[in-house]
Design a protein around this motif. Structure first.
Motif, PDB file in Angstrom:
ATOM      1  N   LEU A 127       0.795  -1.218   0.000  1.00 11.48           N
ATOM      2  CA  LEU A 127       0.000   0.000   0.000  1.00 11.48           C
ATOM      3  C   LEU A 127       0.832   1.276   0.000  1.00 11.48           C
ATOM      4  O   LEU A 127       0.445   2.267  -0.623  1.00 11.48           O
ATOM      5  CB  LEU A 127      -0.962  -0.003   1.185  1.00 11.48           C
ATOM      6  CG  LEU A 127      -2.181  -0.914   0.998  1.00 11.48           C
ATOM      7  CD1 LEU A 127      -2.978  -1.010   2.281  1.00 11.48           C
ATOM      8  CD2 LEU A 127      -3.062  -0.402  -0.140  1.00 11.48           C
ATOM      9  N   SER A 128       1.977   1.306   0.681  1.00  9.23           N
ATOM     10  CA  SER A 128       2.767   2.543   0.668  1.00  9.23           C
ATOM     11  C   SER A 128       3.348   2.799  -0.717  1.00  9.23           C
ATOM     12  O   SER A 128       3.285   3.919  -1.236  1.00  9.23           O
ATOM     13  CB  SER A 128       3.860   2.504   1.741  1.00  9.23           C
ATOM     14  OG  SER A 128       4.620   1.318   1.653  1.00  9.23           O
ATOM     15  N   SER A 140       0.467   3.603  -3.190  1.00 12.57           N
ATOM     16  CA  SER A 140      -0.094   4.925  -2.940  1.00 12.57           C
ATOM     17  C   SER A 140       0.785   6.007  -3.543  1.00 12.57           C
ATOM     18  O   SER A 140       0.292   6.947  -4.190  1.00 12.57           O
ATOM     19  CB  SER A 140      -0.242   5.140  -1.432  1.00 12.57           C
ATOM     20  OG  SER A 140      -0.719   6.442  -1.151  1.00 12.57           O
ATOM     21  N   GLU A 180      -0.373   8.509  -6.708  1.00  7.23           N
ATOM     22  CA  GLU A 180      -0.310   9.972  -6.607  1.00  7.23           C
ATOM     23  C   GLU A 180       0.599  10.558  -7.685  1.00  7.23           C
ATOM     24  O   GLU A 180       0.274  11.576  -8.312  1.00  7.23           O
ATOM     25  CB  GLU A 180       0.205  10.372  -5.224  1.00  7.23           C
ATOM     26  CG  GLU A 180      -0.683   9.975  -4.070  1.00  7.23           C
ATOM     27  CD  GLU A 180      -1.770  10.990  -3.765  1.00  7.23           C
ATOM     28  OE1 GLU A 180      -1.655  12.147  -4.242  1.00  7.23           O
ATOM     29  OE2 GLU A 180      -2.726  10.636  -3.051  1.00  7.23           O
ATOM     30  N   VAL A 209      -8.463   6.442   2.484  1.00 12.21           N
ATOM     31  CA  VAL A 209      -8.907   5.089   2.151  1.00 12.21           C
ATOM     32  C   VAL A 209     -10.341   5.117   1.631  1.00 12.21           C
ATOM     33  O   VAL A 209     -10.661   4.548   0.576  1.00 12.21           O
ATOM     34  CB  VAL A 209      -8.799   4.162   3.379  1.00 12.21           C
ATOM     35  CG1 VAL A 209      -9.452   2.814   3.095  1.00 12.21           C
ATOM     36  CG2 VAL A 209      -7.340   3.967   3.775  1.00 12.21           C
ATOM     37  N   ARG A 240     -10.565   6.756  -1.866  1.00 16.00           N
ATOM     38  CA  ARG A 240     -10.078   5.929  -2.970  1.00 16.00           C
ATOM     39  C   ARG A 240     -11.043   4.796  -3.298  1.00 16.00           C
ATOM     40  O   ARG A 240     -11.238   4.450  -4.462  1.00 16.00           O
ATOM     41  CB  ARG A 240      -8.683   5.392  -2.639  1.00 16.00           C
ATOM     42  CG  ARG A 240      -7.615   6.470  -2.762  1.00 16.00           C
ATOM     43  CD  ARG A 240      -6.243   5.962  -2.424  1.00 16.00           C
ATOM     44  NE  ARG A 240      -5.233   6.977  -2.734  1.00 16.00           N
ATOM     45  CZ  ARG A 240      -3.991   6.961  -2.291  1.00 16.00           C
ATOM     46  NH1 ARG A 240      -3.590   5.977  -1.486  1.00 16.00           N
ATOM     47  NH2 ARG A 240      -3.139   7.916  -2.626  1.00 16.00           N
ATOM     48  N   THR A 256      -5.891  -3.291  -1.796  1.00 18.68           N
ATOM     49  CA  THR A 256      -4.562  -3.140  -2.396  1.00 18.68           C
ATOM     50  C   THR A 256      -4.613  -3.382  -3.894  1.00 18.68           C
ATOM     51  O   THR A 256      -4.018  -2.621  -4.680  1.00 18.68           O
ATOM     52  CB  THR A 256      -3.574  -4.105  -1.727  1.00 18.68           C
ATOM     53  OG1 THR A 256      -3.590  -3.909  -0.313  1.00 18.68           O
ATOM     54  CG2 THR A 256      -2.158  -3.884  -2.238  1.00 18.68           C
ATOM     55  N   VAL A 262      -6.103  -0.316  -5.544  1.00 21.82           N
ATOM     56  CA  VAL A 262      -5.166   0.803  -5.670  1.00 21.82           C
ATOM     57  C   VAL A 262      -4.184   0.548  -6.804  1.00 21.82           C
ATOM     58  O   VAL A 262      -3.822   1.461  -7.564  1.00 21.82           O
ATOM     59  CB  VAL A 262      -4.437   1.057  -4.336  1.00 21.82           C
ATOM     60  CG1 VAL A 262      -3.380   2.153  -4.486  1.00 21.82           C
ATOM     61  CG2 VAL A 262      -5.435   1.457  -3.249  1.00 21.82           C
ATOM     62  N   GLY A 295      -1.164   4.596   3.155  1.00 22.08           N
ATOM     63  CA  GLY A 295      -1.687   5.488   2.117  1.00 22.08           C
ATOM     64  C   GLY A 295      -1.220   6.908   2.323  1.00 22.08           C
ATOM     65  O   GLY A 295      -0.854   7.605   1.372  1.00 22.08           O
ATOM     66  N   GLY A 318       2.494   7.209   1.264  1.00 21.07           N
ATOM     67  CA  GLY A 318       2.664   7.344  -0.180  1.00 21.07           C
ATOM     68  C   GLY A 318       2.351   8.734  -0.672  1.00 21.07           C
ATOM     69  O   GLY A 318       3.059   9.302  -1.516  1.00 21.07           O
ATOM     70  N   ARG A 319       1.277   9.318  -0.145  1.00 20.27           N
ATOM     71  CA  ARG A 319       0.921  10.681  -0.544  1.00 20.27           C
ATOM     72  C   ARG A 319       1.986  11.682  -0.116  1.00 20.27           C
ATOM     73  O   ARG A 319       2.370  12.574  -0.888  1.00 20.27           O
ATOM     74  CB  ARG A 319      -0.434  11.059   0.067  1.00 20.27           C
ATOM     75  CG  ARG A 319      -0.788  12.521  -0.065  1.00 20.27           C
ATOM     76  CD  ARG A 319      -2.209  12.820   0.365  1.00 20.27           C
ATOM     77  NE  ARG A 319      -3.153  12.444  -0.689  1.00 20.27           N
ATOM     78  CZ  ARG A 319      -4.467  12.695  -0.624  1.00 20.27           C
ATOM     79  NH1 ARG A 319      -4.983  13.291   0.446  1.00 20.27           N
ATOM     80  NH2 ARG A 319      -5.258  12.350  -1.620  1.00 20.27           N
TER      81      ARG A 319
END
Length: 429
Positions: free
Chosen positions: A42-43, A46, A50, A112, A115, A192, A195, A376, A379-380
């Motif tokens: 997820l990281s 994400s 982005e 979350v 998304r 996941t 995403v 998440g 990552g942003r």
């Protein structure tokens, strides 16, 4: 070197019930891009989403399958905050900075939900999460936490006395609860995978079965696999507990810990709803905690037990069954259909460890069992920094992190000994 064979997701209720996802190719040859991401959890995904939505050319390298690690087999609870108490962050950074980080953690929960809605992800989202008390000291701790959240962070949560809790959660084990209607739970593998599809739709390229073997740093760093390499303007390291040796200065700051989840046989809708009448997720606040929730097909998904040696506990299904029946004696006839586990990464202070190495290598690790929402956000925040807005990443980078004591030879046995003390504390006090 031989190209790695396709890997299946670890067998779990999540993998058996996941939305079908096609296998992606392995990396072959040399390619160039704006940003190369190591890890399709997820990281990493994400950050990829982005950045791709901002128009950058992004490549993601995954050693196994998208969501193969903790992102695709965790407890599915989506909660505000981080792996450590907010008071610890306040002590390290001061109250104003702590308030900013807390607000961003709430943003992670909302991200979350956004998304899921924006990209049409079938993640089985359900609202509501309760931290439950087993002992009087837990009641005092949770009420103190409620006051701190309200007074210092402007975040209101509800206190339920035993009678109110029993009306929703008829377990004899719990004597009170702190309930948050804005947190919740989901199907982590479906989320996941969703995403990942969104990142690809925005233009990112994802390669599976492409384990990163080395990182060469420089003006344009290079990630190498057994069958190819990616040269990029920026690199994001998001391998967490499953990465080792790519950036040695990061390895000593986290430890892998085994965690375990089980899915019961189907209970039927009526029996399942009688266990958790508002469909919330639940977690106690012991150090060796139990956490649980209902699945979309009316099973109980129950997590509890951690291995600080990374070795699965002996008779894991039996141990999990015993813990389940302490919470729900009314399930004495119910068995686990599946039990699975995996590794999470913890930092020494349990706070998030996000930052940069030099000017163009970024990383996020140290989610400490609290990562579905925080990944998440990570990552942003990293994507913002790559695009030139680094203030939020700089705030996280100011959190001090020390290596685990003992070096590689002794740090695991030292951690095992320390955790034994906390488990004894759970039992006696």
């Amino acid at each position: 070197m031989a190209v790695r064979k396709p890997a299946a997701h670890v067998d779990s209720w999540y993998s058996r019930s996941a939305t079908p996802s096609p296998a992606r190719p392995a990396l072959g040859g040399r390619i160039r891009c704006d940003v190369a991401v190591m890890g399709a959890g997820l990281s990493g995904l994400s950050a990829a989403l982005e950045l791709a939505e901002a128009g950058l050319d992004v490549v993601v390298l995954e050693a196994e399958r998208v969501g193969w690690g903790a992102s695709g087999r965790n407890g599915g609870q989506v909660i505000f905050g981080f792996g450590c108490d907010q008071s610890k962050i306040a002590a390290m950074l001061g109250p104003e900075e702590s308030k900013r980080l807390f607000d961003w953690s709430v943003e992670g929960v909302e991200l979350v939900k956004q998304r899921i809605a924006r990209h049409g992800i079938d993640a089985h989202w359900r609202d509501g999460h309760a931290h439950v008390a087993i002992k009087p000291r837990h009641v005092a701790e949770l009420k103190g936490w409620q006051a701190d959240l309200a007074n210092n962070y402007g975040y209101a949560v509800d206190w339920w006395e035993r009678e109110q809790l029993q009306a929703v959660l008829p377990s004899p084990r719990y004597i009170g609860a702190l309930f948050d209607p804005r947190s919740g739970h989901l199907h982590p593998l479906n989320y996941t995978l969703g995403v990942a599809r969104a990142a690809e739709a925005a233009g990112a390229r994802i390669f599976e079965r492409s384990e990163v073997l080395s990182l060469t740093r420089g003006a344009r760093p290079v990630l190498r696999t057994a069958s190819g390499e990616v040269e990029a303007g920026f690199v994001v390291l998001a391998g967490n507990a499953l990465a080792h040796g790519i950036a040695p200065e990061l390895d000593s700051k986290i430890m892998p810990v085994g965690t375990y989840v089980g899915a019961t046989e189907p209970l039927g809708e009526e029996r399942a709803r009688a266990l958790i009448r508002n469909d919330m997720a639940v977690a106690d606040i012991n150090w060796a905690l139990d956490y649980f929730r209902l699945s979309a097909d009316h099973r109980l998904l129950f997590g509890g037990r951690a291995s600080y040696s990374t070795l699965p506990p002996p008779n894991l299904p039996g141990v999990m069954t015993g813990r389940l029946r302490r919470v729900f004696p009314q399930l004495a006839d119910v068995k686990f259909e599946q039990v699975w586990g995996g590794l999470i990464d913890i930092s020494l202070n349990r706070a998030p460890h996000w930052g940069r190495l030099g000017d163009n290598v970024y990383f996020a690790q140290g989610f400490s069992g609290h990562g579905v929402a925080a990944t998440g956000l990570a990552g942003r925040v990293i994507a913002e920094a790559i695009r030139g807005q680094a203030s939020r990443l700089d705030a996280f980078a100011r959190i001090p992190h020390r290596p685990f004591p003992g070096g590689r030879a002794l740090r695991t046995p030292l951690l095992v000994a320390a955790m034994a003390w906390y488990k004894l504390r759970d039992a006696l006090w």
